[in-house]
Design an enzyme around this catalytic site. Structure first.
Site, PDB file in Angstrom:
ATOM      1  N   TYR A   1     -50.780  71.622 -29.034  1.00 16.04           N
ATOM      2  CA  TYR A   1     -51.133  70.967 -30.030  1.00 16.04           C
ATOM      3  C   TYR A   1     -51.895  69.887 -29.143  1.00 16.04           C
ATOM      4  CZ  TYR A   1     -48.618  71.220 -34.660  1.00 16.04           C
ATOM      5  OH  TYR A   1     -48.491  71.704 -35.943  1.00 16.04           O
TER       6      TYR A   1
ATOM      7  N   LYS B   1     -17.314  58.691 -27.863  1.00 16.41           N
ATOM      8  CA  LYS B   1     -18.276  58.637 -29.191  1.00 16.41           C
ATOM      9  C   LYS B   1     -20.010  59.217 -29.319  1.00 16.41           C
ATOM     10  CE  LYS B   1     -20.208  55.210 -24.883  1.00 16.41           C
ATOM     11  NZ  LYS B   1     -20.887  53.595 -24.076  1.00 16.41           N
TER      12      LYS B   1
HETATM   13  C1  PLP Z   1     -19.715  54.564 -23.477  1.00 15.49           C
HETATM   14  C2  PLP Z   1     -18.543  53.351 -22.218  1.00 15.49           C
HETATM   15  C3  PLP Z   1     -18.278  54.593 -21.555  1.00 15.49           C
HETATM   16  C4  PLP Z   1     -18.340  55.736 -21.169  1.00 15.49           C
HETATM   17  O1  PLP Z   1     -20.066  56.078 -20.063  1.00 15.49           O
HETATM   18  P1  PLP Z   1     -19.477  57.261 -19.197  1.00 15.49           P
HETATM   19  O2  PLP Z   1     -20.914  56.421 -17.946  1.00 15.49           O
HETATM   20  O3  PLP Z   1     -20.637  58.713 -19.992  1.00 15.49           O
HETATM   21  O4  PLP Z   1     -19.062  57.755 -18.703  1.00 15.49           O
HETATM   22  C5  PLP Z   1     -17.528  54.093 -20.507  1.00 15.49           C
HETATM   23  N1  PLP Z   1     -16.711  51.891 -21.143  1.00 15.49           N
HETATM   24  C6  PLP Z   1     -17.682  51.349 -22.075  1.00 15.49           C
HETATM   25  C7  PLP Z   1     -17.345  50.256 -22.544  1.00 15.49           C
HETATM   26  C8  PLP Z   1     -18.671  52.716 -23.333  1.00 15.49           C
HETATM   27  O5  PLP Z   1     -20.035  52.091 -23.745  1.00 15.49           O
END
Ligand code: PLP
Length: 374
Positions: free
Chosen positions: A257, A37
């Protein structure tokens, strides 16, 4: 040529880490859904999925747009929508593109029940076992399962939950979630899926038929504390740029800054062409390390939109044009995240504007991949 800021992605490291996740997961030949994702945590979802296509059991994404990107790129494995669909009309696309979907709420269950599909779908039925976010309450889980199971266009139901605190050294909360999940699924048939990266590593009793690592695949430890896993995985991303200016300012001179940093001694200042518009955290404190020619230089002054400044007084050999690594194999992103009071997930997801270059599997294994994808 042009601006020197660069993200370099090592796809061989990604494959290495996937295999580590597989080894950790496979008590009984478990599946490993590679979580890609958010454009694979900014590593490039299509490139990463393609590089894993011959070894991954499936991929997980946050929405249908991310899933279709992978299908269009030729990914044939199962693709799971981690939050399911947001609108009932997405069910046509789920059907057409053969996606797996999470069902976490009654409105989704009602929509699916009212929408027969041509190709029976695999559903990941989510329980809220203690995360307090999405999922059916443990007490209503069995009833939801029975309703789903009665739909002819549901071919398979995977029992799923998600941990809130699997990354913490004291994993009592995760143990409690696991106990809740087990108690309310004990006499339900079907495969199970619980583990994110932290749980795959630290909660062996929760590993099950399908694990869902994300961060781990990118070679980043999900733990806030030092952990042995760091020795097993390889960072996939390197964020780098170059020194574009060097000058010496006198004691008492200030930098950046707000003139927030003042020189205590005559100071050799290096300017690196990277800033918060690229996703480098503006809240990184003075002293945050930047790696130049294998040595660490401390960040000084406020991070600007397109530039940041480092103290090169103790690195007299550094010249204009030398590369500066903001994070990568020899400078863990977890360390930078701590200095900026955030987590590596956010640093990765915030990346922006920086061109991405790929090394490894995508190029060398191209012929193999094409066979797999036919
Ligand atoms: C994003 C997500 C993961 C992966 O999480 P990590 O901590 O990056 O391994 C697994 N399961 C669900 C439901 C998620 O939303």
């Amino acid at each position: 040529m042009g601006r020197p800021a660069t993200v370099t992605i090592n796809l061989d490291a990604l494959r290495h880490n996937y295999r580590i996740a597989q080894q950790l997961s496979s008590m009984n030949n478990a599946g490993v859904m590679a979580v890609v994702k958010a454009d694979a945590y900014s590593h490039g979802a299509t490139a990463c999925a393609t590089a894993l296509a011959d070894i991954a059991s499936g991929f997980a994404v946050a929405c249908i747009e991310e899933a279709l990107e992978l299908r269009v790129a030729g990914i044939k494995q199962p693709i799971l929508l981690l939050e399911g669909f947001f609108e009932p009309d997405e069910l046509d696309k789920i059907d057409q593109y053969r996606l797996d979907t999470v069902i976490h709420h009654q409105y989704q269950l009602d929509a699916l029940a009212a929408h027969p599909l041509d190709h029976p779908v695999r559903v990941w039925l989510k329980m809220d076992s203690g995360m307090g976010r999405v999922g059916f309450a443990p007490e209503e889980y069995r009833q939801s399962w029975e309703r789903l199971n009665s739909l002819p266009w549901v071919r398979d139901i995977i029992l799923m939950s998600h941990f809130a605190c699997a990354d913490e050294a004291d994993n009592q909360h995760a143990q409690q979630q696991l106990a809740t999940f087990n108690a309310h699924t004990s006499n339900l048939p079907g495969q199970r899926s619980l583990c994110n990266s932290a749980a795959v590593v630290a909660l062996p009793q929760a590993r099950s038929d399908w694990n869902r690592p994300g961060l781990l695949l990118y070679g980043v430890s999900p733990f806030g504390q030092a952990h042995d896993i760091e020795q097993m995985i390889q960072p996939v991303m390197e964020l780098s740029s170059a020194i574009i200016s060097i000058k010496t300012i006198p004691a008492g001179g200030s930098v950046g800054y707000g003139s927030q940093w003042t020189a205590q001694r005559p100071t050799r200042i290096g300017v690196v062409a990277i800033g918060y518009a690229d996703g480098y955290p503006r809240h990184a404190v003075n002293g945050t390390p930047v790696l130049i020619n294998g040595r660490r230089a401390p960040l000084i002054g406020r991070v600007s939109m397109d530039m940041l400044t480092v103290d090169l007084t103790d690195l007299p050999h550094v010249q204009i044009g030398d590369r500066a690594i903001l994070w990568g194999a020899d400078l863990p992103i977890t360390e930078v995240a701590q200095k900026a009071n955030t987590i590596p997930y956010q640093l990765l997801c915030n990346l922006n504007r920086v061109p991405v270059h790929y090394q490894g599997a995508l190029m060398t294994d191209r012929a193999d991949l094409e066979q797999v994808l036919v």
